[in-house]
Each structure stands twice: as structure tokens, then as C-alpha cells.
Design a protein around this motif. Structure first.
Motif, PDB file in Angstrom:
ATOM      1  N   VAL A  98       0.900  -1.234  -0.021  1.00 44.40           N
ATOM      2  CA  VAL A  98      -0.032   0.123  -0.033  1.00 44.40           C
ATOM      3  C   VAL A  98       0.998   1.299  -0.002  1.00 44.40           C
ATOM      4  N   ARG A  99       0.710   1.953  -0.921  1.00 46.45           N
ATOM      5  CA  ARG A  99       1.384   3.403  -0.935  1.00 46.45           C
ATOM      6  C   ARG A  99       0.855   4.685  -1.115  1.00 46.45           C
ATOM      7  N   GLN A 100      -0.560   4.476  -0.690  1.00 52.05           N
ATOM      8  CA  GLN A 100      -1.421   5.698  -0.640  1.00 52.05           C
ATOM      9  C   GLN A 100      -2.653   5.334   0.219  1.00 52.05           C
ATOM     10  N   MET A 101      -3.025   6.279   1.324  1.00 50.22           N
ATOM     11  CA  MET A 101      -4.028   6.065   2.061  1.00 50.22           C
ATOM     12  C   MET A 101      -4.906   7.063   2.485  1.00 50.22           C
ATOM     13  N   GLY A 102      -6.102   6.972   2.562  1.00 49.53           N
ATOM     14  CA  GLY A 102      -7.133   8.144   3.091  1.00 49.53           C
ATOM     15  C   GLY A 102      -7.124   8.146   4.626  1.00 49.53           C
ATOM     16  N   ILE A 103      -7.357   9.246   5.127  1.00 50.91           N
ATOM     17  CA  ILE A 103      -7.452   9.272   6.551  1.00 50.91           C
ATOM     18  C   ILE A 103      -8.747   8.695   7.075  1.00 50.91           C
ATOM     19  N   ALA A 104      -9.997   9.184   6.638  1.00 45.67           N
ATOM     20  CA  ALA A 104     -11.220   8.760   7.096  1.00 45.67           C
ATOM     21  C   ALA A 104     -11.990   8.764   5.828  1.00 45.67           C
ATOM     22  N   TYR A 105     -13.060   8.055   5.825  1.00 48.07           N
ATOM     23  CA  TYR A 105     -14.055   7.868   4.633  1.00 48.07           C
ATOM     24  C   TYR A 105     -15.260   8.691   5.054  1.00 48.07           C
ATOM     25  N   SER A 106     -16.318   8.393   4.758  1.00 54.71           N
ATOM     26  CA  SER A 106     -17.547   9.402   4.878  1.00 54.71           C
ATOM     27  C   SER A 106     -17.688   9.164   6.507  1.00 54.71           C
ATOM     28  N   GLU A 107     -17.498   8.122   7.342  1.00 59.05           N
ATOM     29  CA  GLU A 107     -17.689   7.937   8.670  1.00 59.05           C
ATOM     30  C   GLU A 107     -16.439   8.549   9.550  1.00 59.05           C
ATOM     31  N   GLN A 108     -16.709   9.031  10.677  1.00 59.10           N
ATOM     32  CA  GLN A 108     -15.515   9.107  11.582  1.00 59.10           C
ATOM     33  C   GLN A 108     -14.793   7.916  12.124  1.00 59.10           C
ATOM     34  N   ASN A 109     -13.506   8.127  12.226  1.00 57.82           N
ATOM     35  CA  ASN A 109     -12.671   6.997  12.703  1.00 57.82           C
ATOM     36  C   ASN A 109     -11.841   7.172  13.893  1.00 57.82           C
ATOM     37  N   THR A 110     -10.960   6.591  14.161  1.00 56.02           N
ATOM     38  CA  THR A 110      -9.767   6.889  15.213  1.00 56.02           C
ATOM     39  C   THR A 110      -8.990   7.996  14.914  1.00 56.02           C
ATOM     40  N   LEU A 111      -8.829   8.187  13.554  1.00 60.17           N
ATOM     41  CA  LEU A 111      -7.953   9.197  13.164  1.00 60.17           C
ATOM     42  C   LEU A 111      -8.548  10.538  13.075  1.00 60.17           C
ATOM     43  N   GLY A 112      -9.783  10.825  12.437  1.00 63.94           N
ATOM     44  CA  GLY A 112     -10.385  12.031  12.271  1.00 63.94           C
ATOM     45  C   GLY A 112     -11.824  11.735  11.878  1.00 63.94           C
ATOM     46  N   SER A 113     -12.520  12.759  11.355  1.00 65.18           N
ATOM     47  CA  SER A 113     -13.989  12.997  11.055  1.00 65.18           C
ATOM     48  C   SER A 113     -13.990  12.571   9.486  1.00 65.18           C
ATOM     49  N   GLY A 114     -15.075  12.024   8.974  1.00 64.83           N
ATOM     50  CA  GLY A 114     -15.445  11.885   7.587  1.00 64.83           C
ATOM     51  C   GLY A 114     -16.539  12.859   7.178  1.00 64.83           C
ATOM     52  N   LEU A 115     -16.679  13.129   5.938  1.00 65.03           N
ATOM     53  CA  LEU A 115     -17.270  14.142   5.437  1.00 65.03           C
ATOM     54  C   LEU A 115     -18.722  14.213   5.828  1.00 65.03           C
ATOM     55  N   LYS A 116     -19.144  13.045   5.980  1.00 63.61           N
ATOM     56  CA  LYS A 116     -21.048  12.870   6.147  1.00 63.61           C
ATOM     57  C   LYS A 116     -21.153  13.451   7.512  1.00 63.61           C
ATOM     58  N   GLU A 117     -20.465  13.641   8.754  1.00 64.41           N
ATOM     59  CA  GLU A 117     -20.777  13.817   9.814  1.00 64.41           C
ATOM     60  C   GLU A 117     -21.242  15.131  10.187  1.00 64.41           C
ATOM     61  N   ARG A 118     -22.001  15.399  11.173  1.00 61.79           N
ATOM     62  CA  ARG A 118     -22.755  16.601  11.767  1.00 61.79           C
ATOM     63  C   ARG A 118     -21.719  17.536  12.040  1.00 61.79           C
ATOM     64  N   GLY A 119     -20.697  17.059  12.740  1.00 65.05           N
ATOM     65  CA  GLY A 119     -19.730  17.909  13.363  1.00 65.05           C
ATOM     66  C   GLY A 119     -18.458  17.188  13.017  1.00 65.05           C
ATOM     67  N   ASP A 120     -17.252  18.194  12.879  1.00 62.37           N
ATOM     68  CA  ASP A 120     -16.019  17.695  12.609  1.00 62.37           C
ATOM     69  C   ASP A 120     -14.899  18.064  13.751  1.00 62.37           C
ATOM     70  N   GLY A 121     -14.512  17.252  14.457  1.00 63.95           N
ATOM     71  CA  GLY A 121     -13.564  17.480  15.630  1.00 63.95           C
ATOM     72  C   GLY A 121     -12.195  17.672  15.168  1.00 63.95           C
ATOM     73  N   GLY A 122     -11.864  17.375  13.804  1.00 66.11           N
ATOM     74  CA  GLY A 122     -10.601  17.607  13.396  1.00 66.11           C
ATOM     75  C   GLY A 122      -9.862  16.136  13.553  1.00 66.11           C
ATOM     76  N   LEU A 123      -8.634  16.169  13.028  1.00 60.73           N
ATOM     77  CA  LEU A 123      -7.524  15.202  13.286  1.00 60.73           C
ATOM     78  C   LEU A 123      -7.484  14.834  14.961  1.00 60.73           C
TER      79      LEU A 123
END
Length: 402
Positions: free
Chosen positions: A185-210
Motif C-alpha cells: 500500500v502506497r497511498q491511504m485516506g484518513i477517513a471515509y465518510s464516517e468518523q474513525n480513530t484518526l479523524g472525521s469523515g465528510l458525512k458527519e454533523r460535526g468535525d472534531g478534526g484530526l
């Protein structure tokens, strides 16, 4: 440079196995000619010749695609994916003119053991099976370095880069990044639409950042040489990642929210911050994403509206293409996996005209001929075209990859 059509010897995915015995066989979509050819370019014979020459001779890189072939009957889609043996579209790639493709094969549809997707063991299984198939042929090169891309260009082959749309599957284990790097693997996203342990995805109501863990993961990706993608991350998370990374980051497949107001598109601030730190945005073309007021029915023209907007915003040297296409019915896939891919939340309340396919950028086999043809028709120079179809991406990879 050799002709890819000549370099390809006709191998089809999993030829070394026995269909019906070693794996369940499906009837797959056509890789060439599934839909009518695009007729909107209107190229003269001289423009057509120039387009074909550029496609054949330049380093052409797709920052984001899915080069698997999907079942002709999309009602069989979940059964097909559940066996974890998705076929690479070698024939289509041989006709594409693409030098290197970032193949995002494992995302919310990686549902081998769970319909929820994103499970670590599923991703490793999917990666391993795909690599086993690549190892049995010699047309597509498993690419892990800039030298591999340069080799593919010289030999008329295709460099295949494994990529992941999010880091969700690492959970809270930063060392899993090392394992995934070891798998190629040589490229990776941070989060998909859902929030995960790294940060927020674009679908969430709020974005707490990285998150703090996300900062550790970004640091590790920088050290490993994994290119970072923020296409599906929330607005604040995007900017946080750009500032936390010591290397330029990619927006591998998106468009401009200033042109089409959905969360799936990126704000001017995000695009500008990405460019200020040397990054590149790849223009998206998956169905019903990069629409525009001028072209609300999704086609090559609406995609190129986003291209022109981003060029005007940050300069041509920070724009490329990540069409996000596949071999098969992409709209049907979205319907089948709408909840996994958070499509409705990503679009929000913006209404759009549904199309059966994106005319002119329907699959990896046709996309770059039409993109280059559009650029030729609109009087871009050879140097400018060379930059946006591959040169800009190569510049960043030379800095990011170790």
C-alpha cells in the motif's frame, strides 16, 4: 516505449485457477464498449492525432480508480464481493493509455466477513488475493516506487499502485500501517465518510478534526512513505492533516464545492491549503459527484468544469485527475451499497439528475483519451497537458515516497 496493446498477452484474472472449482464464476461486465462511445469531443483529424500521440507517449497517472471488473448482473454484487476474489480488468487497462493507476480496491464495499466493511482481516485478504493474481502475469506491474512507474512507461506496461480509501481498518494500532506498507500500500485516506480513530469523515454533523492518534498515524505515514489522501475527510480534518503532514498530501478524487455545493466536494480553503504545501487535487468523475450549474447532467463537460475551476483557483501545477471509475455499472454499485458508502449524506439536500453513466468518463479504458482530447480541443499546450495528466503527480511522489 512499447505499445501496451502489444505488451498485453491476453491474460485474464485468476487464469491459473479453475473457475467453478477454485472460485465461484460470474458473468462480468464488458471492459470495452459497455456503453456507447463518447461523441462530444468533435476533434479534427489533427487534434485526434495529437491526442493519441500524447496518450501514447506521456506518463499518464490516474490518482484514483477501481480497476476491478464487476458482475454484469449487479444483483449478484454482494455474493461476488463476499468471496474476496475481484478480477482486475487487464484487457481494459491495455486499451487505456494509463501508465500508472492508484487502485482503491478496498473500501466500504470490502464485505467479505461483515456487511459493515473496513475489517482489517478482510482488507489483508483482499490485498493478498489481488497480489497473487498480479504475480501470475507480466503486463501489470505491482508498483511501489517511482522507478516502477518509470519502468512501466519504458516497457509499455501498467504500474498498479495499491491504495486504501481510509485508514479505518488500523483501528488504534499505528503499527498496522507498517504491515499495510509491507503488503504494497502506497497511498491511504484518513477517513471515509464516517468518523474513525484518526479523524472525521465528510458525512458527519460535526468535525472534531484530526485526533491525537490521527497525528501519530500521519507522522508514521510520512516516515513510511505512504502518500496521504483527504478526499473523504471532513473539512476541519482535511486542513488539520495538511498542516500536520511534513509532506504534501493528495486530494485524489474530488471537485470544488464552490461549483457544486455538496460535502463530497472540497472547499476553496482546503484546495488552497493543499496547494500551498505542494499538494495536488485529482478531479473526480464517479456518477453524480462533479456536477456543475453549466452541466447538471453528469458528463465529461461537467467534470472539466471542476478542472478549470481548480486551475483558476490554485494553478495548473496543483491539479490532476482521479476519475474514480470502474469496469461495470457504477450507478448500480452505488445503489447496492448506498448505506456503506454514505452517498445520501455526502450529497446532502442537493438535487441532481440521475444518469445511467458518466458520458465520456465511464470506465478506465476510455477516460484519459477523452480527458486529453478535451484539453487538446481547449488549446492547452503539450507541456500543460503533460503536467496535469501525470507530471504533477510524479512531482509529489518523488517527494513523498521513500
Amino acid at each position: 516505449m512499447l505499445d501496451p496493446a502489444a505488451a498485453y498477452k491476453g491474460y485474464t484474472a485468476y487464469d491459473y485457477l479453475e473457475a467453478g472449482k477454485d472460485y465461484k464464476e460470474f458473468t462480468y461486465a464488458k471492459q470495452i464498449g459497455r456503453v456507447p462511445a463518447y461523441e462530444g469531443l468533435g476533434l479534427s483529424s489533427a487534434e485526434e492525432e495529437r491526442t493519441r500521440k500524447l496518450l501514447a507517449e506521456e506518463t499518464v497517472i490516474s490518482l484514483h480508480d477501481h480497476v476491478q471488473v464487476f458482475p454484469e448482473d449487479m444483483g449478484q454484487l454482494r455474493d461476488h464481493i463476499r468471496q474476496g476474489r475481484e478480477p482486475t480488468g487487464y484487457e481494459g487497462l491495455s486499451r487505456s493509455g494509463i501508465t500508472a493507476v492508484f487502485d482503491n480496491g478496498m473500501d466500504g464495499t470490502c464485505c467479505i466477513s461483515s456487511d459493515a466493511g473496513w475489517k482489517y482481516q478482510d482488507v489483508l485478504f483482499d490485498l493478498g488475493v489481488r497480489m497473487a493474481d498480479l504475480a501470475h502475469q507480466d503486463f501489470v506491474i505491482k508498483a511501489e516506487s517511482v522507478k516502477d512507474i518509470e519502468r512501466a512507461q519504458a516497457e509499455g506496461k501498467v504500474a498498479h499502485v495499491f491504495a486504501l480509501e481510509a485508514a479505518t481498518m488500523i483501528e488504534n494500532e499505528v503499527d498496522r500501517l507498517d504491515v499495510l506498507y509491507g503488503f504494497g500500500v502506497r497511498q491511504m485516506g484518513i477517513a471515509y465518510s464516517e468518523q474513525n480513530t484518526l479523524g472525521s469523515g465528510l458525512k458527519e454533523r460535526g468535525d472534531g478534526g484530526l485526533t491525537y492518534f490521527g497525528e501519530r498515524a500521519v507522522e508514521r505515514m510520512n516516515k513510511l512513505g505512504i502518500a496521504i489522501d483527504i478526499s473523504h475527510s471532513g473539512d476541519r480534518t482535511c486542513v488539520d492533516v495538511i498542516k500536520a503532514s511534513t509532506q504534501p498530501v493528495f486530494i485524489t478524487h474530488a471537485g470544488a464545492r464552490g461549483l457544486w455545493p455538496t460535502n463530497r466536494m472540497k472547499t476553496d480553503e482546503t484546495i488552497i491549503e493543499c496547494a500551498k504545501r505542494g499538494g495536488v487535487i485529482g478531479i473526480e468523475a464517479a456518477p453524480h459527484t462533479t456536477l456543475s450549474p453549466q452541466h447538471p447532467s453528469h458528463s465529461l463537460e461537467s467534470v472539466m468544469d471542476h478542472f478549470q475551476y481548480c486551475v483558476d483557483l490554485v494553478g495548473l501545477e496543483h491539479v490532476s485527475f482521479g476519475p474514480d471509475t470502474l469496469f461495470g455499472d457504477h450507478v448500480g454499485l452505488h445503489h447496492a451499497f448506498s448505506s456503506n458508502l454514505s452517498i445520501s449524506q455526502a450529497h446532502g439536500h442537493v438535487e441532481y439528475e440521475e444518469v445511467e453513466y458518466v458520458d465520456g468518463i465511464e470506465n478506465p479504458a476510455e477516460e484519459f483519451y477523452n480527458i486529453i482530447g478535451w484539453l487538446v480541443k481547449h488549446d492547452y499546450s503539450d507541456d500543460e497537458i503533460r503536467a496535469v495528466v501525470g507530471g504533477n503527480t510524479m512531482r509529489v511522489l518523488k517527494e513523498v515516497w521513500v
